[in-house]
Scaffold this active site. Structure first.
Site, PDB file in Angstrom:
ATOM      1  N   ARG A  92       0.807  -1.225   0.000  1.00 58.78           N
ATOM      2  CA  ARG A  92       0.000   0.000   0.000  1.00 58.78           C
ATOM      3  C   ARG A  92       0.846   1.284   0.000  1.00 58.78           C
ATOM      4  O   ARG A  92       0.285   2.371  -0.184  1.00 58.78           O
ATOM      5  CB  ARG A  92      -0.969   0.008   1.199  1.00 58.78           C
ATOM      6  CG  ARG A  92      -1.989  -1.130   1.145  1.00 58.78           C
ATOM      7  CD  ARG A  92      -3.251  -0.809   1.893  1.00 58.78           C
ATOM      8  NE  ARG A  92      -3.976   0.323   1.299  1.00 58.78           N
ATOM      9  CZ  ARG A  92      -5.074   0.864   1.828  1.00 58.78           C
ATOM     10  NH1 ARG A  92      -5.564   0.382   2.946  1.00 58.78           N
ATOM     11  NH2 ARG A  92      -5.679   1.886   1.239  1.00 58.78           N
ATOM     12  N   HIS A 168      -8.726  -2.388  11.074  1.00 56.10           N
ATOM     13  CA  HIS A 168      -8.793  -0.921  11.194  1.00 56.10           C
ATOM     14  C   HIS A 168      -9.946  -0.601  12.139  1.00 56.10           C
ATOM     15  O   HIS A 168     -10.967  -1.296  12.126  1.00 56.10           O
ATOM     16  CB  HIS A 168      -9.130  -0.274   9.840  1.00 56.10           C
ATOM     17  CG  HIS A 168      -7.959  -0.001   8.951  1.00 56.10           C
ATOM     18  ND1 HIS A 168      -8.094   0.135   7.589  1.00 56.10           N
ATOM     19  CD2 HIS A 168      -6.648   0.201   9.212  1.00 56.10           C
ATOM     20  CE1 HIS A 168      -6.917   0.393   7.050  1.00 56.10           C
ATOM     21  NE2 HIS A 168      -6.021   0.428   8.001  1.00 56.10           N
ATOM     22  N   CYS A 262     -14.536   3.429   4.174  1.00 53.23           N
ATOM     23  CA  CYS A 262     -13.165   3.341   3.618  1.00 53.23           C
ATOM     24  C   CYS A 262     -13.045   4.078   2.285  1.00 53.23           C
ATOM     25  O   CYS A 262     -11.977   4.577   1.934  1.00 53.23           O
ATOM     26  CB  CYS A 262     -12.770   1.894   3.365  1.00 53.23           C
ATOM     27  SG  CYS A 262     -13.026   0.816   4.744  1.00 53.23           S
TER      28      CYS A 262
HETATM   29  N1  ARG Z   1      -7.296  -4.069   1.663  1.00 49.46           N
HETATM   30  C1  ARG Z   1      -7.190  -2.870   2.447  1.00 49.46           C
HETATM   31  C2  ARG Z   1      -6.179  -3.071   3.558  1.00 49.46           C
HETATM   32  O1  ARG Z   1      -6.096  -4.150   4.078  1.00 49.46           O
HETATM   33  C3  ARG Z   1      -8.530  -2.494   3.005  1.00 49.46           C
HETATM   34  C4  ARG Z   1      -8.541  -1.177   3.702  1.00 49.46           C
HETATM   35  C5  ARG Z   1      -9.887  -0.792   4.164  1.00 49.46           C
HETATM   36  N2  ARG Z   1      -9.894   0.465   4.796  1.00 49.46           N
HETATM   37  C6  ARG Z   1     -10.471   0.737   5.967  1.00 49.46           C
HETATM   38  N3  ARG Z   1     -10.465   1.974   6.373  1.00 49.46           N
HETATM   39  N4  ARG Z   1     -10.976  -0.202   6.737  1.00 49.46           N
HETATM   40  O2  ARG Z   1      -5.454  -2.183   3.922  1.00 49.46           O
END
Ligand code: ARG
Length: 273
Positions: A92, A168, A262
Site C-alpha cells: 500500500r 482498522h 473506507c
Molecule cells: N485491503 C485494504 C487493507 O487491508 C482495506 C482497507 C480498508 N480500509 C479501511 N479503512 N478499513 O489495507
C-alpha cells in the site's frame, strides 16, 4: 446532541481495483473482484452522496495500487492540513504519493509523521467531541498516540484491536453522533471495552451478524446513515434512533476489507444539532 453533516468528500474511481493480487487482511479475496460490478457499486455510492447534497471530488486510480480506492486511509484532513498516512504494508505504500500530489494541488498543507510511525488515516482515527479515538494493534501501534495528540492538540483514547477481521478501527466502530457509538465488543481488548463504557453515553453493541455484515463501516451525515445493504436489524435500530438508513451494496469492496467509510475521505463537514 451534535450531528456531523458532510459537505465534501474525496473518492477514487476504482478502474484498477479488480487487479488486486495480494492479501493483507482476512476479508481479502484476490482475483475475485468483478470490475464492472465494482464500478457500478462505486458509482451508486457517488450518486447517493450527490443526492444527499455532498460534493464529490474524484481522483483517478493509478495501476498497481488496487487498494488506492480506499481514500479514507490516505490521510486526515484537519484545518486546511493533511496529515499524510504512512502505510504498514509494502503493497500500500505507493498509494501515498498520488494522494500527496492531489492534496498539494488542491491547496492543502501536507504534513507527515516521524519516520518510524505508521498511521492509516481515518481508517484508524475518529474525532469525537473533544477526543480522538485511535485504533492500534494491526496497522498502527501505541507509540503513534503521542504524536497524534501533539499534532491535533487533543486527548487521544487508544482502542486496542484484538481481532484481525477488525484490523482498522472503522471496521467495527461507528460513531453515529456526539452521544452514540456502535461497536463490536469482541474486536477490542477488555481494557478498551471498559474505557468506551466509561466515556460514551450511548454505547450500542453490534451483533456478530451486523459486524460481519460490515455495518461498522457506515457513514453518517445529518440524519442519514449509508450502510452495507442487507443488514435489516441495523436498519431497524437506526430508524428507532430517528435516522434514515440509506443501504448501498459495496460487496465487491468487502472482498478487500472495505466499505462505504473506507471509500470516503471527508474534506469538509459541519456539526449541527
Ligand atoms: N485491503 C485494504 C487493507 O487491508 C482495506 C482497507 C480498508 N480500509 C479501511 N479503512 N478499513 O489495507
Amino acid at each position: 446532541m451534535l450531528h456531523k453533516v458532510i459537505k465534501k468528500v474525496l473518492m477514487c474511481e476504482p478502474i484498477h481495483f479488480s487487479s488486486l493480487n495480494y492479501s493483507i487482511n482476512p476479508w481479502m479475496k484476490p482475483g475475485k473482484i468483478n470490475k464492472e460490478k465494482s464500478l457500478k457499486e462505486w458509482n451508486n455510492l457517488v450518486s447517493l452522496y450527490k443526492s444527499l447534497d455532498i460534493e464529490v471530488e474524484i481522483l483517478k486510480q493509478m495501476p498497481d495500487v488496487p487498494d488506492m480506492v480506499f481514500s479514507t486511509d490516505q490521510g486526515i484532513v484537519h484545518g486546511g492540513n493533511l496529515l499524510l498516512s504512512r502505510f504498514k504494508h509494502k503493497q500500500r505504500k505507493n498509494e501515498s504519493k498520488h494522494y500527496e500530489k492531489w492534496f498539494q494541488k488542491n491547496g492543502y498543507k501536507v504534513k507527515t509523521l516521524p519516520a518510524n510511525l505508521h498511521l492509516e488515516g481515518n481508517g484508524e482515527l475518529f474525532f469525537w467531541n473533544d477526543l480522538i479515538f485511535l485504533g492500534v494493534g494491526f496497522r498502527s501501534n501505541k507509540s503513534v498516540a503521542k504524536a497524534i495528540s501533539r499534532f491535533f492538540g487533543k486527548e487521544v483514547v487508544v482502542i486496542e484491536i484484538v481481532d484481525p477481521y477488525f484490523f482498522h478501527l472503522d471496521v467495527g466502530f461507528f460513531p453515529l453522533n456526539s452521544n452514540t457509538i456502535f461497536y463490536y465488543p469482541p474486536a477490542y481488548s477488555q481494557k478498551s471495552q471498559k474505557k468506551l463504557k466509561e466515556i460514551v453515553p450511548n454505547l450500542i453493541e453490534f451483533t456478530k451478524t451486523e459486524a460481519f455484515g460490515f455495518c461498522g463501516n457506515s457513514v453518517a451525515t445529518d440524519h442519514h446513515v449509508v450502510y452495507q445493504e442487507g443488514n435489516y436489524s441495523f436498519d431497524n435500530k437506526l430508524r428507532h434512533l430517528g435516522y434514515k438508513p440509506d443501504p448501498v451494496d459495496l460487496g465487491e469492496f468487502v472482498k478487500s476489507g472495505g466499505g462505504a467509510h473506507c471509500l470516503t475521505n471527508i474534506l469538509e463537514e459541519t456539526y449541527e444539532s
